[in-house]
Structures are given as structure tokens and as C-alpha cells.
Design an enzyme around this catalytic site. Structure first.
Site, PDB file in Angstrom:
ATOM      1  N   CYS A   1       0.542  -1.272   0.220  1.00  0.00           N
ATOM      2  CA  CYS A   1      -0.484  -0.074  -0.330  1.00  0.00           C
ATOM      3  C   CYS A   1       0.662   1.079  -0.172  1.00  0.00           C
ATOM      4  O   CYS A   1       0.769   1.985   0.872  1.00  0.00           O
ATOM      5  CB  CYS A   1      -1.051  -0.023   1.157  1.00  0.00           C
ATOM      6  SG  CYS A   1      -0.002  -0.225   2.564  1.00  0.00           S
ATOM      7  N   GLY A   2       2.098   1.213  -0.589  1.00  0.00           N
ATOM      8  CA  GLY A   2       2.803   2.355  -1.236  1.00  0.00           C
ATOM      9  C   GLY A   2       3.555   2.735   0.233  1.00  0.00           C
ATOM     10  O   GLY A   2       3.612   1.614   0.720  1.00  0.00           O
TER      11      GLY A   2
END
Length: 294
Positions: free
Chosen positions: A89-90
Site C-alpha cells: 500500500c505504498g
């Protein structure tokens, strides 16, 4: 230059990865819609409840007797860190962990030097990262997102309130991502306990409100203060959940685009390699034919 087989294998591998990232993006988009609906419904209620608590507790003398408003010399600190259970998720989890460490170094450096800073982790990624950095981490609620509900968030809040009331901690802060939109999450580092009464200068600017309490003032505040804290924690968890899905959706979208670009490059390399191999074979055939003539 890589062989044709190696390039083909890489193309197959990247294509499989692209299919996975596409599927993850679609799943995150579906979860985001539900999570966004939940937080948009929760925000007005949580904000109004918080305003009412501050106004009523400031006007009430009995509120000062609440153990959740006890202001003590800060010796032991608890920081609630809300991250995700999964990655991909970055920079979602990294930003929360950085903000937590920055908070400790700037605000609680003296307590941290004595080993008096503990972490209450909601989310496995934050717990794992902070344990590796040598912090004392309570992992009792790291799987909260797998069974996300107000009941489970309430249990976590009750445990934190009990520890504060018993004097185990003198201050509690919370670090989490607030959802703004799919591409943007805002890091918040907010004080959680003790509850700070409304500033008198701020209060003087507002219209004075005379409340009629039914039942008694003490009973209302005894119910309102814990409820507000439970809602505040649940809201932070919902904000983080929506932010996580938005961050994952964006990360998977970028990963899918990068995979597409990589496939274009690999196919170009494959065609060049194949053309070079064909040219080499033709040259070998021509060379062999010329040798037979001679």
C-alpha cells in the site's frame, strides 16, 4: 544479450504480476467504497460528540473529578499507532512509523531515554516495524482490521482508559492516517488522554450555553467521557482503514502501469533478439552454401 527463453520467461512473469496487481486494485476499490461510506457517516457524529464533551466538561465542576481528565507529570507514555495488517500500500505504513518516531524524539525524548514509552499497536505492520526498532509494543489488537467493528475497537479503548486511570500511563497520544481522497492521506498525531478542557479564551468567544442535566450531571459525564473516547478511537481506525484501501488502490494502479511499460520493453527486446537470431541463422546458411560451392 539475453536468450529468447529468458526473455519469454520474464514476459510471462511480468504478465502474471500485472494480472495480480489489477485484481488487487479492483479488490481495494470495492473495499474503499465501503470504508469511505463508513467514515463519512462516522465523522459528523464523532465531531459533534467531541464538541459536546468539551463544552459540557468545561462548564461542569464535577468533570474535574474524572480520572480520565487527571493531568499528571508525564513520566510514562503510551502511543497508539494505527497501521495496516498487510503491505503493498505504498508509503502508507512507513509514513505512520516515521511520524511516531518523530513524535517520540521531539516530544517524549526524555521518557524514551528512560524506557518509559510504550506502543499500543493496531495493525501488524506497525507492530513488526517498531519491535525491530527496539520499542516495547502491546500487540493484543494487531488483528483488529480482520474483525473490524465498534465492539472490538471499544475493547481496545477500555483497556487504554483503564491503564490511564490506574496510573500506568500519564499521557496517551494517537498516530494515524486520516482519509482525504484516494491519492491523499493526512498523518495525525493527536493527544488522546488526558482530556483537556476547553480553553477559556476560546470559550469566551462562543455563546454561553446553560444546560439542564437529566439525569444528574455526574451520571451524564460518567457515560459521555468514556463513550467519546471509544468513538474517537473507532473513528481513527475507520480513517486508517479507508486510507489503507485508497493507498493500496493507488499503489496497485501504479504497479499495473509500470508492468505495462516493462512488458513493452521486454517485447521489444524479444523481437530484437529473435530478429538477431534469425539473421544469424540466415548468415550461417548462406555461409554454408558458399562453402559448398567452393
Amino acid at each position: 544479450m539475453a536468450s529468447l527463453k529468458e526473455v519469454r520467461n520474464r514476459i510471462v512473469s511480468v504478465n502474471s504480476t500485472q494480472q495480480i496487481t489489477k485484481a488487487m486494485k479492483m479488490v481495494a476499490a470495492a473495499k474503499l467504497r465501503r470504508a469511505q461510506d463508513s467514515i463519512l457517516q462516522m465523522r459528523p457524529y464523532a465531531q459533534k460528540l467531541g464538541e459536546m464533551l468539551l463544552t459540557v466538561s468545561s462548564a461542569s465542576e464535577s468533570a474535574a473529578d474524572s480520572p480520565l481528565k487527571a493531568v499528571r507529570a508525564v513520566e510514562k507514555v503510551l502511543i497508539i499507532v494505527v497501521t495496516s495488517d498487510r503491505g503493498l500500500c505504498g508509503a502508507f505504513n512507513t509514513n505512520v512509523i516515521k511520524a511516531t518516531i518523530q513524535l517520540i524524539e521531539s516530544k517524549y525524548a526524555a521518557q524514551a531515554a528512560k524506557g518509559n514509552v510504550e506502543i499500543f499497536a493496531i495493525g501488524k505492520k506497525g507492530a513488526e516495524s517498531l519491535v525491530r526498532r527496539g520499542f516495547t509494543v502491546n500487540t493484543a489488537y494487531t488483528d483488529l482490521f480482520g474483525r473490524l467493528s465498534f465492539v472490538n475497537a471499544k475493547s481496545a479503548a477500555e483497556e487504554i482508559m483503564k491503564d490511564f486511570s490506574d496510573g500506568r500511563y500519564d499521557a496517551v497520544d494517537i498516530v494515524y492516517n486520516e482519509f482525504k481522497n484516494v491519492a491523499t492521506q493526512i498523518i495525525h498525531t493527536d493527544p488522546y488522554l488526558p482530556i483537556v478542557a476547553e480553553n477559556k479564551s476560546t470559550k469566551s468567544k462562543k455563546t454561553e450555553v446553560n444546560y439542564i442535566f437529566e439525569p444528574t450531571e455526574e451520571e451524564i459525564l460518567a457515560e459521555l467521557i468514556p463513550k467519546s473516547l471509544k468513538i474517537q478511537l473507532y473513528r481513527a481506525v475507520l480513517e486508517s482503514n479507508a486510507s489503507e484501501q485508497g493507498a493500496r488502490m493507488t499503489a496497485m494502479d501504479k504497479a499495473t502501469e509500470n508492468a505495462q511499460e516493462l512488458l513493452k520493453e521486454l517485447r521489444l527486446v524479444y523481437n530484437r533478439t529473435r530478429q538477431a537470431a534469425i539473421t544469424k541463422e540466415i548468415l550461417e546458411i548462406v555461409g554454408g552454401a558458399e562453402a559448398l560451392k567452393n
